[in-house]
Scaffold this motif. Structure first.
Motif, PDB file in Angstrom:
ATOM      1  N   UNK A   1       0.827  -1.210   0.000  1.00 14.09           N
ATOM      2  CA  UNK A   1       0.000   0.000   0.000  1.00 14.09           C
ATOM      3  C   UNK A   1       0.860   1.259   0.000  1.00 14.09           C
ATOM      4  N   UNK A   2       1.987   1.234   0.727  1.00  6.64           N
ATOM      5  CA  UNK A   2       2.877   2.397   0.749  1.00  6.64           C
ATOM      6  C   UNK A   2       3.534   2.606  -0.613  1.00  6.64           C
ATOM      7  N   UNK A   3       3.893   1.509  -1.287  1.00  9.91           N
ATOM      8  CA  UNK A   3       4.497   1.613  -2.612  1.00  9.91           C
ATOM      9  C   UNK A   3       3.517   2.233  -3.603  1.00  9.91           C
ATOM     10  N   UNK A   4       2.277   1.748  -3.589  1.00  5.02           N
ATOM     11  CA  UNK A   4       1.258   2.279  -4.511  1.00  5.02           C
ATOM     12  C   UNK A   4       0.991   3.747  -4.216  1.00  5.02           C
ATOM     13  N   UNK A   5       0.861   4.075  -2.937  1.00  5.32           N
ATOM     14  CA  UNK A   5       0.582   5.462  -2.552  1.00  5.32           C
ATOM     15  C   UNK A   5       1.726   6.391  -2.953  1.00  5.32           C
ATOM     16  N   UNK A   6       2.955   5.954  -2.752  1.00  4.14           N
ATOM     17  CA  UNK A   6       4.122   6.773  -3.101  1.00  4.14           C
ATOM     18  C   UNK A   6       4.155   7.076  -4.597  1.00  4.14           C
ATOM     19  N   UNK A   7       3.922   6.064  -5.422  1.00  2.22           N
ATOM     20  CA  UNK A   7       3.972   6.264  -6.878  1.00  2.22           C
ATOM     21  C   UNK A   7       2.803   7.124  -7.355  1.00  2.22           C
ATOM     22  N   UNK A   8       1.621   6.939  -6.781  1.00  3.30           N
ATOM     23  CA  UNK A   8       0.460   7.751  -7.170  1.00  3.30           C
ATOM     24  C   UNK A   8       0.701   9.223  -6.845  1.00  3.30           C
TER      25      UNK A   8
ATOM     26  N   UNK B   1       7.335   5.333 -14.310  1.00  2.00           N
ATOM     27  CA  UNK B   1       6.669   5.288 -13.003  1.00  2.00           C
ATOM     28  C   UNK B   1       6.082   3.903 -12.734  1.00  2.00           C
ATOM     29  N   UNK B   2       5.611   3.220 -13.792  1.00  4.43           N
ATOM     30  CA  UNK B   2       5.151   1.836 -13.625  1.00  4.43           C
ATOM     31  C   UNK B   2       6.319   0.926 -13.249  1.00  4.43           C
ATOM     32  N   UNK B   3       7.483   1.167 -13.871  1.00  6.52           N
ATOM     33  CA  UNK B   3       8.679   0.408 -13.495  1.00  6.52           C
ATOM     34  C   UNK B   3       9.067   0.688 -12.046  1.00  6.52           C
ATOM     35  N   UNK B   4       8.894   1.954 -11.638  1.00  6.90           N
ATOM     36  CA  UNK B   4       9.175   2.312 -10.249  1.00  6.90           C
ATOM     37  C   UNK B   4       8.258   1.543  -9.301  1.00  6.90           C
ATOM     38  N   UNK B   5       6.972   1.474  -9.648  1.00  9.75           N
ATOM     39  CA  UNK B   5       6.023   0.734  -8.813  1.00  9.75           C
ATOM     40  C   UNK B   5       6.436  -0.732  -8.720  1.00  9.75           C
ATOM     41  N   UNK B   6       6.805  -1.313  -9.879  1.00  9.16           N
ATOM     42  CA  UNK B   6       7.234  -2.702  -9.883  1.00  9.16           C
ATOM     43  C   UNK B   6       8.480  -2.921  -9.047  1.00  9.16           C
ATOM     44  N   UNK B   7       9.438  -1.983  -9.120  1.00 14.87           N
ATOM     45  CA  UNK B   7      10.680  -2.134  -8.361  1.00 14.87           C
ATOM     46  C   UNK B   7      10.435  -2.004  -6.855  1.00 14.87           C
ATOM     47  N   UNK B   8       9.478  -1.158  -6.471  1.00 18.58           N
ATOM     48  CA  UNK B   8       9.161  -1.027  -5.045  1.00 18.58           C
ATOM     49  C   UNK B   8       8.430  -2.263  -4.530  1.00 18.58           C
ATOM     50  N   UNK B   9       7.500  -2.776  -5.336  1.00 10.15           N
ATOM     51  CA  UNK B   9       6.749  -3.967  -4.927  1.00 10.15           C
ATOM     52  C   UNK B   9       7.660  -5.199  -4.845  1.00 10.15           C
ATOM     53  N   UNK B  10       8.687  -5.223  -5.698  1.00  6.81           N
ATOM     54  CA  UNK B  10       9.601  -6.372  -5.741  1.00  6.81           C
ATOM     55  C   UNK B  10      10.971  -6.020  -5.170  1.00  6.81           C
ATOM     56  N   UNK B  11      11.000  -5.066  -4.240  1.00  2.30           N
ATOM     57  CA  UNK B  11      12.281  -4.547  -3.735  1.00  2.30           C
ATOM     58  C   UNK B  11      13.165  -5.645  -3.146  1.00  2.30           C
ATOM     59  N   UNK B  12      12.607  -6.491  -2.310  1.00 10.75           N
ATOM     60  CA  UNK B  12      13.420  -7.522  -1.654  1.00 10.75           C
ATOM     61  C   UNK B  12      14.009  -8.529  -2.641  1.00 10.75           C
TER      62      UNK B  12
END
Length: 207
Positions: free
Chosen positions: A39-46, A156-167
């Motif tokens: 949720x934090x990743x989605x909110x940050x990118x939005x 920005x979509x790549x950013x969202x993907x990188x945050x969601x898959x950070x680990x």
């Protein structure tokens, strides 16, 4: 059209730096649940998207209201992006981001990192705002504007993907590979920044 998309995409990718933000986000959200991180990743990118979109569409009007010419902004923005490029090549930018992340981690009362520091200044920082405005200024007509916005949206979509898959992303890349990629992107950004300055000087002096 394809050239414009590739040029804009590379500019945004280098400045916004999805791979570079992933390890910072992973360290900031240590201890958070999977749903909280998502949720934090989605909110940050939005939030970052709304900020960048605002400057992309209305940044030129803001400059005009302040009495700043677009050519002056090209020169100033190019110099600023060049400084960012130097920091990337010499790993200063990564160190500063890590220091900022550590300060957040050391402050227990700060839990939601989506607005600060992720949305701003890490994603929608001064460099990305300047690059969005400069790239939009070079586009002519609705079709080119939409292409630039599509390039920004893709990054920005790549950013969202990188945050969601950070680990898992950090396990695959590792710090050494990330450092190499950062330096290579820094050299590309330096060349793009120099071009912005050259364009601004040519227009200013009628060359």
């Amino acid at each position: 059209m394809l050239e414009l998309f590739i040029s804009a995409f590379i500019t945004f990718f280098v400045v916004i730096d999805p791979p570079g933000c992933a390890p910072i986000y992973a360290s900031l959200t240590t201890g958070a649940s999977a749903s909280q991180r998502r949720s934090m990743a989605i909110r940050a990118v939005v939030i970052a998207t709304l900020i960048l979109l605002t400057f992309a569409l209305f940044g030129e009007d803001l400059l005009r209201a302040l009495g700043i010419s677009l050519d002056s902004f090209r020169i100033a923005g190019g110099i600023m992006l060049f400084l960012i490029a130097l920091e990337m090549v010499f790993e200063k930018r990564t160190q500063r981001r890590e220091d900022r992340a550590q300060r957040i981690i050391d402050t227990p009362e700060v839990e939601d990192v989506s607005v600060f520091p992720m949305a701003m200044p890490m994603i929608a920082g001064p460099g990305s705002i300047a690059s969005v405005m400069l790239t939009m200024a070079r586009s002519e007509g609705m079709s080119e504007t939409l292409i630039v916005l599509a390039a920004m949206g893709s990054v920005l979509l790549l950013m969202l993907g990188s945050l969601l898959l950070a680990d898992p992303l950090m396990r695959v890349l590792g710090q050494k590979i990330e450092a190499v990629i950062t330096r290579l992107l820094g050299v590309l950004l330096a060349a793009l920044a120099a071009q912005f300055v050259i364009d601004g000087l040519k227009a200013s002096f009628g060359l």
